[in-house]
Design an enzyme around this catalytic site. Structure first.
Site, PDB file in Angstrom:
ATOM      1  N   THR A 130       8.323  45.778  28.353  1.00 19.19           N
ATOM      2  CA  THR A 130       8.508  47.229  28.466  1.00 19.19           C
ATOM      3  C   THR A 130       9.824  47.743  27.894  1.00 19.19           C
ATOM      4  OG1 THR A 130       8.892  48.976  30.122  1.00 19.19           O
ATOM      5  CG2 THR A 130       9.245  46.741  30.859  1.00 19.19           C
ATOM      6  N   GLU A 132      11.542  49.769  29.344  1.00 16.92           N
ATOM      7  CA  GLU A 132      12.470  49.908  30.480  1.00 16.92           C
ATOM      8  C   GLU A 132      13.566  48.840  30.427  1.00 16.92           C
ATOM      9  OE1 GLU A 132      12.772  52.118  33.421  1.00 16.92           O
ATOM     10  OE2 GLU A 132      11.866  53.281  31.823  1.00 16.92           O
ATOM     11  N   TYR A 154      12.229  47.138  38.927  1.00 14.44           N
ATOM     12  CA  TYR A 154      11.087  46.910  38.024  1.00 14.44           C
ATOM     13  C   TYR A 154      11.568  46.313  36.702  1.00 14.44           C
ATOM     14  CZ  TYR A 154       7.547  48.090  34.503  1.00 14.44           C
ATOM     15  OH  TYR A 154       6.647  48.032  33.457  1.00 14.44           O
ATOM     16  N   LYS A 158      10.941  42.596  35.057  1.00 14.45           N
ATOM     17  CA  LYS A 158      10.317  42.456  33.735  1.00 14.45           C
ATOM     18  C   LYS A 158      11.269  41.748  32.749  1.00 14.45           C
ATOM     19  CE  LYS A 158       6.182  44.602  33.877  1.00 14.45           C
ATOM     20  NZ  LYS A 158       4.911  44.141  33.290  1.00 14.45           N
TER      21      LYS A 158
END
Ligand code: NAP
Ligand code: F7E
Length: 341
Positions: A130, A132, A154, A158
Site C-alpha cells: 500500500t 500508506e 495499519y 503492512k
C-alpha cells in the site's frame, strides 16, 4: 488452466479479481471468514446460493490468523497463484485494534509465505501492499525507491509484510511480490472509506434520507484510481519473468474536499465552504443549508496528508496505466449510489 487462491474474496478487490480471473479461465478459490451475517454482496453475482460451489468458483472458510488452516488449504487446493488481499484494511480503525491489525496484516502474509515454502512448490504470491507505507512522505511523487515513513498501526503492519515478502524472495527464491497500490475505489468500496461514504451520503441527502455528511480532514490528498483496473495490475505482476515490487496509481492527486464538491455537483448541488477548522461547513449555495460538517472523531492521531504516485515502472514493465481518472471515478460511484438509493 490455472488455479488461484484469493484471500479477502468478500472485499472490494477480491471480488473484482475473481471476476477478472474467471474471465481468463482460472479456477478461483475464495477464502472467506466465518461471520454471523451475510457479507457476500460483492460476489453475489458469482453464485446464487451462498453455499453453492460452481465448477470454476469455490468459497472456502479460513482466517489469516490460523496457520493450520492456511497450510491445509494450500495442500488441498495446490494453487498456481495466491493473491493475499485479506486485511484489517481500515487505517483509522487500526488505531483502535493495533494488535489485531498486526496479527492479520503483518503475520498473516508471513503464515502464507511459510506455507508456500513448506509446500516446496512454485506457487506465485502477490501481497497487497500500500501507498500508506510512504506515510509522512519523504519525496513527491512516490516511486519504488521512495523511502517508507509509515504513520499508523495499519501501515506499520503492512511495512512488516512488505519486508518479509522481499526477504522470502531473496532468501528462498520464492516468486513473491508486493503491489504498492495507491487508493482505488469503486461502487464495491466499503462505505466506511471516505469516497464511498461521500457518494452514499450525497445520494441519501438528495433522496431526503439524511440531512448532513460528517467528515474529518477535508484537506487530505489522495491518488484515487478505479479498482477494476488495479486488479489487472495484480495479475500482470504475477505473469512476469522475475518478481518485482511495483507502484500502481494514477499519477494525479486530489483532496477530500474536491471529492465532496464533485459528488454534490453530479447531483446538481453547488457547495460553498464557510468557517474554519471544526466549525467549517459545506453549504448548498442555493438555500444556505449546511450539508457537510466536521466531526473530529474522523481525525486520525497521525494523518497522511498527501499521496501521489509515479507509476512509470508499471507502464514500462507491465504495460499498465490507469484510464479512469478522478472525475470519471466520482461519476461512476455517484451514478451507482443514486441508482441504488
Ligand atoms: P476490503 O474491502 O476491506 O477487504 C478486506 C478483505 O479481507 C475482506 O474480504 C475481509 O473479510 C478480509 N479479511 C479481514 N480480516 C480477515 C482475516 N482475519 N482473515 C481472512 N480474511 C480477512 O479491502 P480492499 O479495499 O478490497 O483491499 C484489499 C487489500 O488491498 C487489503 O489488504 C488492503 O489493505 C490493501 N490495499 C487496499 C487499497 C485500496 O485503496 N483499496 C490500497 C492499497 C492496499 P470480511 O468481509 O469477512 O471482513
Ligand atoms: O481515508 C480522510 C482521512 O479511509 C482517506 C485503505 O484502503 O487506502 C485506504 O486508506 C482520507 C484520509 O482511506 C473522513 O483522514 C476525512 O486522509 O478513505 P480512507 P485511507 O486511509 O487512505 C490505502 C491506500 C489503504 O491501503 C487502506 O487499506 O480521507 N477522511 N474524513 C476520512 N476518511 C474516512 N474513512 N472517513 C471520514 O469521514
Amino acid at each position: 488452466m490455472k488455479t488461484a487462491l484469493i484471500t479477502g474474496i468478500t472485499g472490494q478487490d477480491g471480488s473484482y479479481l475473481a471476476d477478472f480471473l474467471l474471465e481468463k479461465g482460472y479456477t478461483v478459490y475464495g477464502l472467506r471468514r466465518r461471520i454471523s451475517t451475510y457479507n457476500l454482496e460483492n460476489i453475489a453475482h458469482l453464485q446464487v446460493d451462498p453455499h453453492a460451489r460452481t465448477e470454476s468458483f469455490k468459497l472456502v472458510y479460513g482466517d489469516l490468523s490460523d496457520s493450520s488452516n492456511i497450510n491445509r488449504l494450500i495442500d488441498q487446493i495446490k494453487p498456481d497463484e495466491i493473491y493475499n488481499l485479506a486485511a484489517q484494511s481500515h487505517v483509522r480503525v487500526s488505531f483502535d485494534v493495533p494488535e489485531y491489525t498486526a496479527d492479520i496484516d503483518a503475520l498473516g502474509p508471513l503464515r502464507i509465505l511459510e506455507a508456500i515454502r513448506e509446500s516446496k512448490t512454485s506457487i506465485r504470491f502477490y501481497q497487497a501492499s500500500t501507498s500508506e507505507l510512504y506515510g509522512d512522505v519523504l519525496e513527491t511523487p512516490q516511486t519504488e525507491k521512495t523511502p517508507f515513513n509509515p504513520q499508523s498501526p495499519y501501515a506499520i503492519a503492512k511495512h512488516y509484510a512488505f519486508q518479509i515478502v522481499k526477504n522470502y524472495r531473496e532468501a528462498y527464491h520464492l516468486y513473491a511480490c508486493n503491489g504498492i497500490l495507491f487508493n482505488h475505489e469503486s461502487p464495491r468500496r466499503g462505505t466506511s472509506f471516505v469516497t464511498r461514504k461521500i457518494t452514499t451520503s450525497v445520494a441519501r441527502i438528495v433522496r431526503n434520507k439524511q440531512d448532513c455528511l460528517y467528515l474529518g480532514n477535508l484537506d487530505a490528498k489522495r491518488d484515487w484510481g478505479y479498482a477494476p483496473e488495479y486488479v489487472e495490475a495484480m495479475w500482470l505482476m504475477l505473469q512476469q519473468d522475475e518478481p518485482e515490487d511495483i507502484v500502481i496509481g494514477t499519477g494525479e492527486t486530489h483532496s477530500v474536499r474536491e471529492f465532496v464538491e464533485h459528488a454534490f455537483a453530479y447531483a446538481g448541488i453547488d457547495i460553498a465552504w464557510e468557517g474554519k477548522g471544526i466549525d467549517e461547513r459545506g453549504v448548498d449555495k442555493k438555500n444556505g443549508k449546511s450539508l457537510v460538517r466536521i466531526d473530529p472523531y474522523y481525525y486520525r492521531p497521525t494523518e497522511v496528508d498527501l499521496l501521489l504516485s509515479d507509476p512509470s515502472l508499471a507502464r514500462k514493465k507491465l504495460g499498465w496505466s490507469s484510464k479512469i481518472r478522478f472525475k470519471a471515478l466520482v461519476e461512476i460511484m455517484m451514478q451507482h449510489d443514486l441508482g441504488r438509493i
